[in-house]
Design a protein around this motif. Structure first.
Motif, short mmCIF file in Angstrom:
data_model
loop_
_atom_site.label_atom_id
_atom_site.label_comp_id
_atom_site.label_asym_id
_atom_site.label_seq_id
_atom_site.Cartn_x
_atom_site.Cartn_y
_atom_site.Cartn_z
N SER A 52 -8.36 14.38 -7.93
CA SER A 52 -7.25 13.02 -7.21
C SER A 52 -7.81 11.96 -7.97
O SER A 52 -9.22 12.22 -9.08
CB SER A 52 -8.13 12.55 -5.86
OG SER A 52 -7.61 14.01 -4.72
N PRO A 53 -7.31 11.18 -8.39
CA PRO A 53 -7.44 9.73 -8.82
C PRO A 53 -8.15 8.98 -8.13
O PRO A 53 -8.13 8.65 -6.79
CB PRO A 53 -5.96 9.44 -9.24
CG PRO A 53 -4.85 9.68 -8.39
CD PRO A 53 -5.26 10.64 -7.66
N LEU A 54 -8.96 8.14 -9.67
CA LEU A 54 -10.06 7.69 -8.71
C LEU A 54 -8.88 6.13 -7.99
O LEU A 54 -8.36 5.83 -8.14
CB LEU A 54 -10.63 6.46 -10.03
CG LEU A 54 -11.19 7.33 -10.19
CD1 LEU A 54 -12.82 6.73 -11.89
CD2 LEU A 54 -12.99 8.36 -9.28
N ARG A 55 -9.58 5.42 -6.27
CA ARG A 55 -9.07 5.45 -5.92
C ARG A 55 -9.36 3.44 -6.86
O ARG A 55 -9.97 3.17 -6.72
CB ARG A 55 -9.70 5.14 -4.32
CG ARG A 55 -9.07 6.51 -3.83
CD ARG A 55 -10.30 6.03 -2.87
NE ARG A 55 -11.59 5.50 -2.90
CZ ARG A 55 -12.45 5.66 -1.54
NH1 ARG A 55 -12.26 5.56 -0.50
NH2 ARG A 55 -13.40 5.50 -2.02
N THR A 56 -7.85 2.71 -6.58
CA THR A 56 -8.60 1.08 -6.19
C THR A 56 -7.39 0.06 -6.12
O THR A 56 -7.04 0.72 -5.22
CB THR A 56 -7.53 0.80 -8.07
OG1 THR A 56 -6.16 1.37 -7.77
CG2 THR A 56 -8.25 1.77 -9.30
N GLY A 57 -8.05 -0.92 -5.99
CA GLY A 57 -8.09 -2.06 -4.74
C GLY A 57 -8.55 -1.82 -3.82
O GLY A 57 -7.94 -2.71 -2.60
N LEU A 58 -9.19 -1.57 -3.28
CA LEU A 58 -9.92 -1.11 -2.14
C LEU A 58 -10.90 -2.58 -1.72
O LEU A 58 -12.46 -3.07 -2.90
CB LEU A 58 -9.99 0.04 -2.06
CG LEU A 58 -9.63 0.79 -2.00
CD1 LEU A 58 -10.02 2.59 -1.06
CD2 LEU A 58 -8.23 1.37 -0.78
N THR A 59 -10.73 -2.72 -0.40
CA THR A 59 -11.89 -4.13 -0.06
C THR A 59 -13.69 -3.20 0.07
O THR A 59 -13.75 -1.86 -0.04
CB THR A 59 -11.67 -4.46 0.82
OG1 THR A 59 -11.93 -3.56 2.38
CG2 THR A 59 -10.15 -5.52 0.72
N ARG A 60 -14.43 -3.48 -0.03
CA ARG A 60 -15.87 -3.39 0.35
C ARG A 60 -15.84 -2.97 1.14
O ARG A 60 -16.55 -1.34 1.43
CB ARG A 60 -17.04 -4.57 0.11
CG ARG A 60 -18.47 -4.25 0.33
CD ARG A 60 -19.49 -4.67 0.82
NE ARG A 60 -20.69 -4.47 1.18
CZ ARG A 60 -20.73 -4.07 1.86
NH1 ARG A 60 -20.41 -3.87 2.85
NH2 ARG A 60 -22.55 -3.91 1.80
N THR A 61 -14.96 -3.30 2.13
CA THR A 61 -15.28 -2.81 3.44
C THR A 61 -14.81 -1.07 3.60
O THR A 61 -14.78 -0.36 4.27
CB THR A 61 -14.96 -3.38 4.62
OG1 THR A 61 -15.52 -4.66 5.17
CG2 THR A 61 -14.58 -2.41 5.94
#
Length: 129
Positions: free
Chosen positions: A11-20
């Motif tokens: 799985s690719p590393l996730r990007t653009g997510l909020t701290r929550t």
């Protein structure tokens, strides 16, 4: 709430997510810890090799051991286990409802990774010297 957090090493590393989204979602931050482990494996190949050899080095979460203690077992965080799996280049695979025990190949300390924070929260913190 899922009881089992799984993610493929492909799985690719996730990007653009909020701290929550990263830390307070149903996975309780385990995916982020695992992703940090994957990134650290690239930056610190020696650390990754130690993890692959079965060591439980001191990381940012409770669970690592730098030396044997009088009591030969302790509790650790599932977040540690997630980061360790990432460092080893393994799929993320953690059951949020179960404890899992591992023994450090270097110190022979047994660490039980638990979802119950009270078991490791009041343990004496170990500091790398």
């Amino acid at each position: 709430m899922p009881h089992h957090v799984q993610r493929s090493i492909d799985s690719p590393l996730r990007t653009g997510l909020t701290r929550t989204q990263l830390w307070e979602a149903a996975d309780q931050g385990l995916i982020k810890c695992w992703e940090i482990g994957r990134q650290r494996a690239e930056r610190f190949p020696d650390l990754a090799q130690r993890c692959l050899a079965g060591e439980l080095p001191v990381l940012g979460w409770k669970g690592g051991v730098s030396r044997s203690l009088k009591k030969n077992e302790k509790y650790g965080s599932l977040k540690y286990l997630a980061q360790w799996q990432g460092l080893r280049g393994e799929d993320l695979d953690i059951d949020l409802a179960e404890e899992r025990s591992l023994t450090c190949s270097r110190t022979k300390m047994k660490v039980t990774f638990t979802p119950d924070r009270t078991k490791y929260f009041n343990q004496v913190a170990e500091v790398e010297a």
